[in-house]
Design an enzyme around this catalytic site. Sequence first.
Site, mmCIF file in Angstrom:
data_model
loop_
_atom_site.group_PDB
_atom_site.id
_atom_site.type_symbol
_atom_site.label_atom_id
_atom_site.label_comp_id
_atom_site.label_asym_id
_atom_site.label_seq_id
_atom_site.Cartn_x
_atom_site.Cartn_y
_atom_site.Cartn_z
ATOM 1 C CD GLU A 185 -4.565 -3.090 -7.252
ATOM 2 O OE1 GLU A 185 -5.569 -3.327 -6.547
ATOM 3 O OE2 GLU A 185 -3.651 -3.921 -7.436
ATOM 4 C CG ASP B 207 -3.889 -0.995 -4.088
ATOM 5 O OD1 ASP B 207 -4.405 0.034 -4.580
ATOM 6 O OD2 ASP B 207 -4.565 -1.940 -3.645
ATOM 7 C CG HIS C 251 -9.809 -6.647 -5.991
ATOM 8 N ND1 HIS C 251 -10.919 -6.830 -5.183
ATOM 9 C CD2 HIS C 251 -8.912 -5.948 -5.249
ATOM 10 C CE1 HIS C 251 -10.697 -6.256 -4.010
ATOM 11 N NE2 HIS C 251 -9.489 -5.724 -4.022
ATOM 12 C CD GLU D 48 -5.631 -8.348 -4.244
ATOM 13 O OE1 GLU D 48 -5.245 -7.456 -3.465
ATOM 14 O OE2 GLU D 48 -6.477 -8.152 -5.131
ATOM 15 C CG ASP E 202 -13.744 -8.783 -6.045
ATOM 16 O OD1 ASP E 202 -14.482 -9.780 -5.918
ATOM 17 O OD2 ASP E 202 -12.945 -8.427 -5.150
ATOM 18 C CE LYS F 39 -3.855 -2.219 0.059
ATOM 19 N NZ LYS F 39 -4.884 -2.074 -0.978
ATOM 20 C CD GLU G 262 -9.781 -2.520 -5.555
ATOM 21 O OE1 GLU G 262 -10.229 -2.447 -4.403
ATOM 22 O OE2 GLU G 262 -8.590 -2.753 -5.815
#
Length: 379
Positions: free
Chosen positions: A223, A197, A299, A332, A272, A168, A249
């Site tokens: 991302e 991300d 995702h 993931e 997703d 992150k 996502e």
Amino acid sequence: MKVTDVVCHILSCKVDKPFVSARGWVYGTRSTCLVEISTDEGITGWGECYGPAAVAKTFVDTQFKARVVGRDPFDVEAIWEDLYNRIKDYGTTGMAISAISGIDIALWDIMGRAVNKPVHKLIGGAYRSEVIPYATGLYFIDMNRLVEEAVEEALEFKHAGFQAIKMKIGLGDLKLDTKRVAAVREAIGPNVKLAVDANHCFSVPNAIKLGRMLEEHDILWFEEPISPEDHDGYIEVTRALDMAVAGGENDFTRWGFRDVIAKKAMDIVQPDLCAAGGFSECRKIATLASAFGVECVPHAWGSAIGLAATVQFLAALPDQPPAFRPMPPMLEFEQTPNPLRDHLAQAPIEQKKGIVTVPTGPGLGIEIDREVLKKYKVA
């Protein structure tokens, strides 16, 4: 075969160590809405809905259940279209589609169980018998040790066998983000893939600026750099950077992905399964992506059911592009504390030496532990 009942289970559990993303949310509780569909032949299927569990349950109970009971599960795409058209005037995105996703996944699970085949055999067959997972983590926990804790967690993933990590970013300080990424890259070395991300926290100019600052660290993809609604902004970011840009996502259905893919607003789309429409719709999204030369790397965030569905989907996803030594789409495998992911299945999906084996049992390939279901069920 006919559907006899559709039941939602809301599960919730506390996590010992809350964590924070760039959006500022503190995750102290993990929860989900599971969909259990029963049939008159004694076969039960399971699905999962992404997002606020109570909202998903309300959609299923009040809008969709009555339209599914009495139907043949093998009419899965006809059922999907019926449910979508039921809420088309007010629910073409968001939680209405998440609720349909849970139902769709459960119907595919039933079909697999009915013919004693894993879902991936029903949606095109096995392109692979194992998938490479990447560990999602490195959230913000100790604000006084942001760099140090990221390095420590990344090394834990590397030593556990992961060949790729997604961390992150989005601390509100581009230099601190860069420092943190640089420290992680130095710690894990050049042979472990590293993605970042941002949870759509940047403006277009700052996303481009940060992306250029990170390019020297061999980033697998950037991302959700900007807000998911800003498709034109994604085009700007994607064209400006010498790294792959990923997102999607927070997009839903083939219509939500259509223009993103056709304009190549992203290099990688990430539908997703538990949000974008289940197996039925994500197959169409992946086909669109393939037609336009865009990679599809789904995702995944949720319980063992969503994870199992994603593994089944990946097993049937062609390499994009095909090659003698292709780079297959990765799984993931988020690593934040989550008993619903780790304990809900009788035989949990695990990575060993950087590999996740695709389950070959019928349907989703997992069996639900009803004692664990009972332990965490709140509604």
